[in-house]
Design a protein around this motif. Sequence first.
Motif, short mmCIF file in Angstrom:
data_model
loop_
_atom_site.label_atom_id
_atom_site.label_comp_id
_atom_site.label_asym_id
_atom_site.label_seq_id
_atom_site.Cartn_x
_atom_site.Cartn_y
_atom_site.Cartn_z
N ASN A 88 -2.64 10.71 2.77
CA ASN A 88 -1.74 9.70 3.32
C ASN A 88 -0.67 9.33 2.31
O ASN A 88 -0.98 8.92 1.19
CB ASN A 88 -2.56 8.45 3.70
CG ASN A 88 -1.75 7.43 4.49
OD1 ASN A 88 -0.54 7.55 4.63
ND2 ASN A 88 -2.44 6.44 5.01
N THR A 89 0.58 9.47 2.71
CA THR A 89 1.70 9.13 1.83
C THR A 89 1.80 7.63 1.61
O THR A 89 2.31 7.19 0.58
CB THR A 89 3.01 9.65 2.44
OG1 THR A 89 2.84 11.02 2.81
CG2 THR A 89 4.18 9.52 1.48
N PHE A 90 1.30 6.82 2.55
CA PHE A 90 1.46 5.36 2.48
C PHE A 90 0.12 4.65 2.72
O PHE A 90 -0.01 3.89 3.68
CB PHE A 90 2.46 4.88 3.54
CG PHE A 90 3.84 5.43 3.41
CD1 PHE A 90 4.79 4.80 2.61
CD2 PHE A 90 4.22 6.56 4.11
CE1 PHE A 90 6.07 5.29 2.51
CE2 PHE A 90 5.51 7.06 4.02
CZ PHE A 90 6.44 6.43 3.20
N PRO A 91 -0.89 4.84 1.88
CA PRO A 91 -2.16 4.15 2.13
C PRO A 91 -2.03 2.64 2.08
O PRO A 91 -2.73 1.92 2.80
CB PRO A 91 -3.08 4.68 1.04
CG PRO A 91 -2.18 5.20 -0.04
CD PRO A 91 -0.97 5.71 0.69
N GLU A 92 -1.13 2.13 1.23
CA GLU A 92 -0.96 0.68 1.13
C GLU A 92 -0.32 0.10 2.38
O GLU A 92 -0.49 -1.09 2.70
CB GLU A 92 -0.11 0.32 -0.11
CG GLU A 92 1.34 0.76 -0.05
CD GLU A 92 1.57 2.20 -0.48
OE1 GLU A 92 2.73 2.55 -0.76
OE2 GLU A 92 0.61 2.98 -0.54
N VAL A 93 0.42 0.92 3.13
CA VAL A 93 1.02 0.48 4.38
C VAL A 93 0.00 0.57 5.52
O VAL A 93 -0.20 -0.39 6.27
CB VAL A 93 2.28 1.32 4.71
CG1 VAL A 93 2.80 1.00 6.11
CG2 VAL A 93 3.37 1.09 3.67
N CYS A 94 -0.66 1.70 5.64
CA CYS A 94 -1.62 1.88 6.73
C CYS A 94 -2.79 0.92 6.63
O CYS A 94 -3.31 0.47 7.65
CB CYS A 94 -2.12 3.32 6.75
SG CYS A 94 -0.84 4.51 7.27
N GLY A 95 -3.20 0.58 5.40
CA GLY A 95 -4.26 -0.39 5.25
C GLY A 95 -3.90 -1.75 5.80
O GLY A 95 -4.79 -2.55 6.12
#
Length: 487
Positions: A88-95
């Motif tokens: 995932n390129t954006f784990p902080e976003v998806c979380g």
Amino acid sequence: MPQKMLQFVHVDRRMPDKRDAEARRHDFNEIYEGFDDRGAADQAARCSQCGVPFCQVHCPVHHNIPDWLRFTAEGRLEEAYEIAAAANTFPEVCGRICPQDRLCEGNCTIEQSKHGTVTIGTVERYIADTAWEKGWVKPRMPSAERGQSVGIIGAGPGGLAAAEQLRAKGYEVHVYDRYDRIGGLMIYGIPGFKLEKHIVQRRAEQFIKQGVVFHTNFEVGRDATLAELRARHGAVLIAAGVYKARDLQAPGSDLGNIIPALKYLTASNRQGLGDSVPEYDSGALNAAGKDVVVIGGGDTAMDCVRTAIRQGARSVKCLYRRNRANMPGSQREVNHAEEEGVELVWQSAPEGFEGKDGLVAGVNAHRIHLGVADATGRQTPQVIAGSTYKLEADLVIKALGFDPEDLPTLFGEPDLRVSRWGTVTVNFRTMMTNLDGVFAAGDIVRGASLVVWAIRDGRDVAAHIHSYLQRKAEVSMPESQESVAAE
């Protein structure tokens, strides 16, 4: 710190602390506090480490969720982040913004056994936030430059995911976007109480350090045609998203103060970022002191009603033609909205608008009966005769979804093939359009969808573009170099 997994029989499901509804009504800060180390480890240790992890199966990017939960439980957070970031390129976003209740958590095995799901999203956020805090997040620099370039139209999650992957492989990557900031809907469409803007901006800075070149305030069709971009680059990716608001044709729909959702949300986000927004300052795109009615039942509608609450609206109602069970949006968002004072008006739909002095003054609505289920399993709405009633409103926000813009005309490329819905048509085995070397991914292909699906598509299309450019390089390689390469 737990020493083993399968703790769901001993440890109850717990979310991080949530700010009081009355307090959070007055600002755009995120509503959840983060986990501390012990809290994250305890919740991660509840994972049953399934042999067939349905959480992973139902995650669009197929996160290796059981492994990074186990590493979190064991305190091996840097390894947990490496596994999360690999998919995932954006784990902080998806979380923060993924509807986990419909994806990973909704399919968690222990949720099905009535023990309560592992709080996967909040643990993912904790892992990513810790990685940023500890300095583990680094730009993915290429080991060698390939001498080929890719142009990407759109700096949203799909385009950025592709850009990171391609730049890491050594391609020169140029991203073209109509807005003045990087991030697409993550920066201008999603409110700060779900995703604070510094989180998007710090990731954008990583892409710049990686060597991705951004061309902001750049409109394809105005500043360059698609044909001109094809001449500049070895391959072009269309990741433009869908931004054309679906409209509602009803008597009075041309009255003032009836506005599309994205226009309203963009003005609010720009104001929060410190921009000068005359329409916000004038009150045209500001809910302060108004009776607000939002039409729609998806996540965008929830973003609008919760934004209106924070702007100081006198009252906020959400008008939706189906019931709670049939809502397309996240149930968590619906619950948050109700906690904050939004009134959900179920099984109602507008039939027209009343006005005064050219501005909307009320919504004429009728009651809806839900009939038999359609092919999707959702019950079909039917108007109840003689059920018309009026809702007071001096601001109406239409959150009815999004359609693609007319890209062949907009991009000056009439040969670009699109579907009857206006989405770009691709060969799904290669993700290439009917134009050689032009690819498309994300919402512009699948229709309006989730950020996580755009990330998945962006990473997939990057692999297809890489294969295409490799074949192209081999064809154009001189015979002498080809023999050397073969050796």
